[in-house]
Design an enzyme around this catalytic site. Structure first.
Site, PDB file in Angstrom:
ATOM      1  N   HIS A 170     -11.714  -5.911   8.604  1.00 53.39           N
ATOM      2  CA  HIS A 170     -10.324  -5.785   8.107  1.00 53.39           C
ATOM      3  C   HIS A 170      -9.406  -4.569   8.443  1.00 53.39           C
ATOM      4  O   HIS A 170      -8.244  -4.675   8.641  1.00 53.39           O
ATOM      5  CB  HIS A 170     -10.546  -5.705   6.794  1.00 53.39           C
ATOM      6  CG  HIS A 170      -9.075  -6.481   5.935  1.00 53.39           C
ATOM      7  ND1 HIS A 170      -8.506  -5.316   5.336  1.00 53.39           N
ATOM      8  CD2 HIS A 170      -8.684  -7.710   5.606  1.00 53.39           C
ATOM      9  CE1 HIS A 170      -7.416  -6.032   4.559  1.00 53.39           C
ATOM     10  NE2 HIS A 170      -7.809  -7.364   4.963  1.00 53.39           N
ATOM     11  N   SER A 210      -2.263  -9.560   4.056  1.00 53.46           N
ATOM     12  CA  SER A 210      -2.914  -8.247   4.332  1.00 53.46           C
ATOM     13  C   SER A 210      -2.528  -8.226   5.905  1.00 53.46           C
ATOM     14  O   SER A 210      -2.589  -6.949   6.355  1.00 53.46           O
ATOM     15  CB  SER A 210      -4.576  -8.545   4.563  1.00 53.46           C
ATOM     16  OG  SER A 210      -5.496  -8.054   3.450  1.00 53.46           O
ATOM     17  N   ASP A 212      -8.305   1.247   3.861  1.00 52.29           N
ATOM     18  CA  ASP A 212      -8.852  -0.081   4.047  1.00 52.29           C
ATOM     19  C   ASP A 212     -10.405   0.003   4.223  1.00 52.29           C
ATOM     20  O   ASP A 212     -10.898   1.047   3.765  1.00 52.29           O
ATOM     21  CB  ASP A 212      -7.959  -0.742   5.315  1.00 52.29           C
ATOM     22  CG  ASP A 212      -8.099  -2.176   5.162  1.00 52.29           C
ATOM     23  OD1 ASP A 212      -9.066  -2.847   5.375  1.00 52.29           O
ATOM     24  OD2 ASP A 212      -7.024  -2.594   5.125  1.00 52.29           O
TER      25      ASP A 212
END
Ligand SMILES: *[C@@H]1O[C@H](CO)[C@@H](O)[C@H](O)[C@H]1NC(C)=O
Ligand SMILES: *[C@@H]1O[C@H](CO)[C@@H](O)[C@H](O)[C@H]1NC(C)=O
Ligand SMILES: *[C@@H]1O[C@H](CO)[C@@H](O)[C@H](O)[C@H]1NC(C)=O
Ligand SMILES: *[C@@H]1O[C@H](CO)[C@@H](O)[C@H](O)[C@H]1NC(C)=O
Ligand SMILES: *[C@@H]1O[C@H](CO)[C@@H](O)[C@H](O)[C@H]1NC(C)=O
Ligand SMILES: *[C@@H]1O[C@H](CO)[C@@H](O)[C@H](O)[C@H]1NC(C)=O
Ligand SMILES: *[C@@H]1O[C@H](CO)[C@@H](O)[C@H](O)[C@H]1NC(C)=O
Ligand SMILES: *[C@@H]1O[C@H](CO)[C@@H](O)[C@H](O)[C@H]1NC(C)=O
Length: 742
Positions: free
Chosen positions: A216, A528, A147
């Site tokens: 994220h 996600s 990520d």
């Protein structure tokens, strides 16, 4: 020993990075796939890459400066800066299976709380105490997160009370900008970063290290394996204990995505290759499809690593799914039973309910309400909206024409919010459009149902100086909320490339998920967010059943998933209109971790079978492929999808008993409409000497009508607690060329 090695390796990486960025004017990053490795020793694999390039480019030096990554732990291949003509020459070499430019991969990032309306906090109740405790909270399991990196100071990554790092761990802690070896600990046991093929503009706005500027990566990592953090909330909303699915699992961070959230195939492949070497158990990817560069993940699975991908955020239209390979677990997103109602008072007596993240301690009294025909910047500029609540005509009238969750609507809405903020509006009342984070910063955003929006519109349109009061939201959890539902944005099957697979495999919570970003906590929505829920649960299953293969873990999750909610209503899928969810919306259904730990039977797959189907898919003309029927529906998956049933077809499945030694299972068949489905044998008896059984599933088309997919299921029931259910999707076709995607 670590630190010098780390400094050296980061200098080396920066060096590679410079090569990747500078290169020669006409060269670009190519990925060369050579298939299974020819040497056990990884150094020999790399040496063979250097040899291949040296003989092509003329010298060892040229080869060394052209090669960016050598992939050598899972499969054999490399990423190198090459001119088109060099690439053509390489393509001619007999040992080269494929060569293509590294493409860019998007993160499956922030989808917001559009259908927040009726949701359900599965992450608190869902992971039953039993599984958590049996798994000792995931202790000892290593989850790799590919990520945007990690924010090591977050309380979610505190390693207080953790034991030693598992001795099998072979990873490293690469340092860089604002990231030292001290930023790895007993929670974040490794961190690496990769930049090849990433736009320099994306790298320049990020930390040149595993540190997560985007947020994220920290969000997904803390969802999968965040430590317990008390009193986490966003400005008081959603307050509670924040924790990951496997709060004691260790994290291995692979930063392959940068800036606003782009990854490259070269970086993602390198991350997988390193993760295989380092010794992770679970690999979690909340990012887009790698097209045909999927061989890396199959090799990881062959090494016993469970690979989990997000389905994508391009729903609710069919065939929008992006990660669709049979050895991966593909995760769709669903709502949870937590919502944030806010009371809207119109004039004196009329009240309605919307949803918002408005977290003030008390309301600010009545404000003017303005209804403007369009919320595009020009219209906002020509209206005095300062200090007022705005209802946008666009929102009202476009609602029917914009598919719920459409990407454009998202972008349009974020522009509207920006313009309203600039014009100093107090807030906006809207429907249908989804919000992009920030959820509540400058102005108050209130999401209402379409019918409520219409009533507010009528009130505003028909009242002289209309006034509205918006009260701060409160959190409700649990009761009265129809959840889970498949989120509108969650990408749907069937897979475009592989319609003979049921994808996604399962759904998990992905709407309004509170997790770590920087030093605090944020709500985010998207597949996600649902993907790391499954990664956390897979880690717990791995802790309880270390001998289970990735296929067994997937089988346990799919066959125990539920298709009806706690009130007995079948799970629905948000779309326009809302409908009952089918296997192309939610696969087996919504994950049910407590049952997954004791599934009764599993559908296991020999990784060689995956490789055989994969290789035949890549080169169907090779000799080995002529000998077998290589349709994907013959893989021993916990699902059956047949996209081209002509008259009749038989597939075989094998189940392995992992429950009580002596047990008898009976088949319960729900045929898809238009198809007769039979099972032979229909009773399976297991005992000490008989742990596996094979059975045949025969499908006969009832009518020769050019159809679309219809759905059914097969469940093996032991009359007690086990009901091992697999979804079935069948499409009857008369002509080969016909296809119906709707
Ligand atoms: C990063 O490092 C620089 C220089 O050491 C420092 O000024 C800055 O505050 C650091 N930033 C963060 C987010 O730690
Ligand atoms: C959470 O916050 C409340 C109020 O701020 C406080 O009373 C309570 O002790 C905190 N709980 C924990 C576990 O920190
Ligand atoms: C509301 O949320 C904002 C942003 O998260 C935060 O800064 C603020 O302190 C919160 N207000 C209250 C009253 O909790
Ligand atoms: C609001 O309700 C009160 C009593 O319930 C009533 O007297 C009043 O007329 C109502 N006002 C409006 C605007 O309907
Ligand atoms: C709206 O007004 C702002 C500030 O006055 C200006 O910068 C912007 O260009 C205007 N936009 C449009 C579309 O008129
Ligand atoms: C909005 O107001 C206009 C003008 O007063 C009126 O003609 C129209 O019917 C109203 N629309 C609704 C939906 O009430
Ligand atoms: C992937 O492979 C298939 C079959 O080899 C091919 O038809 C397709 O064009 C490839 N897709 C991409 C995006 O490279
Ligand atoms: C085990 O079950 C098989 C049928 O599945 C049966 O043929 C066999 O006799 C059984 N063995 C024992 C020891 O019960």
């Amino acid at each position: 020993m670590g630190s010098q090695h780390n400094i050296l390796s980061s200098i080396f990486l920066i060096f590679l990075f410079l090569i990747a960025v500078v290169g020669t004017p006409s060269s670009k990053l190519y990925i060369v796939y050579l298939g299974e490795r020819k040497h056990e020793d990884a150094n020999l694999v790399t040496a063979s890459h250097h040899d291949m390039l040296s003989s092509l480019l003329g010298s060892k030096e040229e080869a060394l400066s052209s090669i960016v990554y050598s992939y050598r732990h899972g499969f054999s291949g490399f990423a190198a800066m090459l001119t088109d003509s060099q690439a053509e020459q390489i393509a001619e070499l007999p040992e080269v299976i494929s060569i293509k430019p590294s493409s860019s991969i998007p993160l499956h990032t922030t989808r917001s709380w559009d259908f927040l309306g009726l949701s359900l906090a599965v992450d608190q109740q869902e992971h039953s105490e039993r599984l958590l405790q049996r798994a000792n909270f995931g202790d000892g399991v290593i989850i790799g997160i590919v990520d945007t990196g990690i924010w090591p100071e977050s309380k979610s990554f505190d390693d207080h009370g953790y034991g030693r790092i598992p001795s099998r761990w072979k990873g490293t802690c690469e340092v860089g900008q604002n990231f030292t070896v001290k930023d790895c600990n007993r929670k974040i046991i490794g961190a690496r970063w990769y930049t090849a093929g990433i736009e320099p503009s994306e790298i320049s706005i990020d930390y040149l290290s595993p540190r997560d500027k985007n947020g994220h990566g920290s969000h997904t990592a803390s969802t999968a394996a965040g430590s317990f953090v008390h009193n986490a909330s966003v400005g008081g909303l959603g307050a509670g204990v924040a924790r990951g699915g496997a709060p004691r699992a260790r994290l291995a961070i692979y930063k392959a995505c940068w800036g606003i959230g782009t990854c490259s195939e070269a970086t993602v492949l390198k991350a997988i290759d390193d993760a295989v070497h380092d010794g992770v158990d679970i690999l979690s990817f909340s990012l887009g499809r790698q097209f045909n560069q999927s061989y890396a993940s199959v090799h990881a699975v062959a090494k016993g690593i469970t690979v989990i991908f997000s389905a994508g955020n391009d729903g609710p239209l069919p065939q929008t799914l992006s990660n669709d390979l049979p050895w991966e677990i593909t995760v769709g997103a669903s709502t949870i039973d937590r919502s944030f109602p806010t009371i809207i008072t119109l004039g004196e007596n009329l009240t309605m309910v919307g949803q918002s993240f408005y977290n003030a301690t008390k309301d600010e009294g009545f404000k003017e309400l303005v209804v403007i025909p369009s919320c595009f910047a020009a219209a906002i500029n020509s209206t005095d909206v300062a200090g007022k609540f705005v209802l946008c005509g666009d929102t009202l009238f476009a609602a029917g024409s914009v598919p719920a969750g459409a990407r454009d609507a998202n972008i349009i809405f974020s522009q509207v919010v920006l313009s309203l903020e600039e014009a100093k509006a107090k807030g906006v009342i809207f429907s249908e459009f989804s919000l992009v984070a920030p959820l509540f910063e400058g102005i108050i955003c209130v999401l209402v149902d379409k019918s409520v929006l219409w009533q507010i519109y009528k009130f505003g349109n028909n009242t002289r100086s209309p006034m509205v009061k918006v009260s701060p939201s409160y959190s409700i959890v649990g009761s009265r909320v129809m959840a889970p539902r498949v989120a509108a944005f969650s990408s749907r099957g069937p897979s475009f490339w592989y319609p003979d697979l049921v994808k996604p495999d399962v759904t998990a919570p992905g709407v309004n998920i509170l997790a770590a970003v920087g030093d605090s906590y944020k709500f985010e929505s998207g597949t996600s967010m649902s993907c790391p829920h499954v990664s956390g649960v897979a880690a717990l299953l791995k802790a309880v059943h270390p001998e289970w293969s990735p296929a067994a873990i997937k089988s346990a999750l799919v066959t125990t998933a539920y298709t009806s909610n706690a009130y007995g209503f079948p799970i629905e899928a948000n779309a326009t209109p809302r409908k009952l969810a089918d296997p192309f919306d939610f696969g087996g259904g919504q994950i049910n971790p407590d049952r997954a730990v004791d599934p009764g039977l599993i559908y296991d797959v020999d990784p060689k079978d995956y490789l055989m189907f994969f290789n035949c898919a890549n080169s169907p003309s090779s000799n080995a492929c002529d000998l077998v029927d290589n349709h994907l529906y013959h893989l021993n998956l916990p699902s059956v999808s047949i996209s081209d049933l002509k008259t009749s077809l038989r597939v075989w499945r094998t189940v392995t008993n992992v429950g009580d030694m002596n047990s008898i299972y009976k088949a319960v068949v729900e045929s898809p409409p238009g198809v007769i489905m039979t099972v032979e044998p229909s009773v399976l008896e297991f005992n000490a000497s008989r742990r596996t059984h094979s059975f045949a599933l025969t499908f006969k088309a009832l009518q020769m009508v050019q159809g679309s997919f219809t759905f059914g299921s097969l469940s093996w029931c032991d009359g007690g607690k086990h009901s091992v259910r697999i979804p079935v999707a069948i499409q009857v076709v008369i002509q080969d060329y016909f296809s119906d995607a709707s």
